[in-house]
Design a protein around this motif. Structure first.
Motif, PDB file in Angstrom:
ATOM      1  N   ASN A  37       0.761  -1.223  -0.142  1.00  0.00           N
ATOM      2  CA  ASN A  37      -0.087   0.248  -0.029  1.00  0.00           C
ATOM      3  C   ASN A  37       0.854   1.139  -0.179  1.00  0.00           C
ATOM      4  O   ASN A  37       2.051   1.030   0.163  1.00  0.00           O
ATOM      5  N   HIS A  43      -5.591   1.388   0.479  1.00  0.00           N
ATOM      6  CA  HIS A  43      -6.287   0.393   0.775  1.00  0.00           C
ATOM      7  C   HIS A  43      -6.989   0.124   2.297  1.00  0.00           C
ATOM      8  O   HIS A  43      -8.239  -0.323   2.141  1.00  0.00           O
ATOM      9  N   ALA A  76      -9.483   6.087  -3.307  1.00  0.00           N
ATOM     10  CA  ALA A  76     -10.083   4.921  -2.291  1.00  0.00           C
ATOM     11  C   ALA A  76     -11.434   5.290  -1.826  1.00  0.00           C
ATOM     12  O   ALA A  76     -12.205   4.181  -1.561  1.00  0.00           O
TER      13      ALA A  76
END
Length: 185
Positions: A37, A43, A76
């Motif tokens: 990540n 994430h 995200a």
């Protein structure tokens, strides 16, 4: 209550604390990152949003991050709200959900985003959700013909006509892969 919630968080790997009759949640991302990540921990951000977001049709997400992490964080957040779902029709709600996302930039550059940057974030979020829908759709539904329909629809939205090359025309234009026998047997 706010300070108590912040003090109670132990982001290892992530943590959250419900507030105000479970109508709000404060969550923290881990400070350490792995090779899988980014420094923005996107994430974990997508996972936190999916697991901690209170119910309802009107939702508000406030992301506190450094300005350099705003773009990744926006992507995200977009990924946390997929367009494709396989829920049964009876469990799927027909009401539209309204999600408001606000970024609070902290650190050295905490200047507000301008209109161009906000449009960029909105376009990136739309692109992330479109790409996720295409990827999440099973192959028996997202076959080549359906994928071409998607390309045409995106092209139409952008005001362009995509060039679709199929079959023998691929070889004629040099897109074919030529396999040659190895000289080593």
């Amino acid at each position: 209550t706010w300070q108590a919630a912040l003090n109670a968080l132990n982001p290892n790997p992530t943590d959250s604390c419900p507030l105000y009759l479970n109508q709000a949640v404060v969550a923290a991302l881990p400070s350490r990152v792995s090779r899988h990540n980014t420094p923005a921990s996107v994430h974990f951000l997508s996972r936190l949003i999916r697991s901690c977001l209170p119910g309802g049709n009107n939702r508000c997400i406030v992301v506190v991050c450094e300005r350099s992490d705003v773009f990744a964080s926006a992507c995200a957040v977009a990924r946390a709200f997929p367009l494709f779902t396989r829920r049964s029709a009876s469990s799927r709600r027909t009401e539209k959900k309204n999600v408001t996302v606000e970024f609070v930039a902290v650190g050295n550059d905490s200047s507000p985003l301008d209109d161009v940057e906000i449009r960029c974030l909105a376009n990136a979020a739309d692109g992330v959700r479109l790409a996720a829908r295409i990827v999440d759709t099973p192959c028996n539904e997202m076959n080549t013909d359906h994928f071409l329909d998607e390309i045409k629809a995106v092209g139409s939205e952008l005001g362009i006509t995509p060039v679709i090359i199929r079959g023998e025309e691929l070889k004629q234009r040099g897109f074919g892969v030529v396999f040659r026998p190895s000289p080593f047997g």
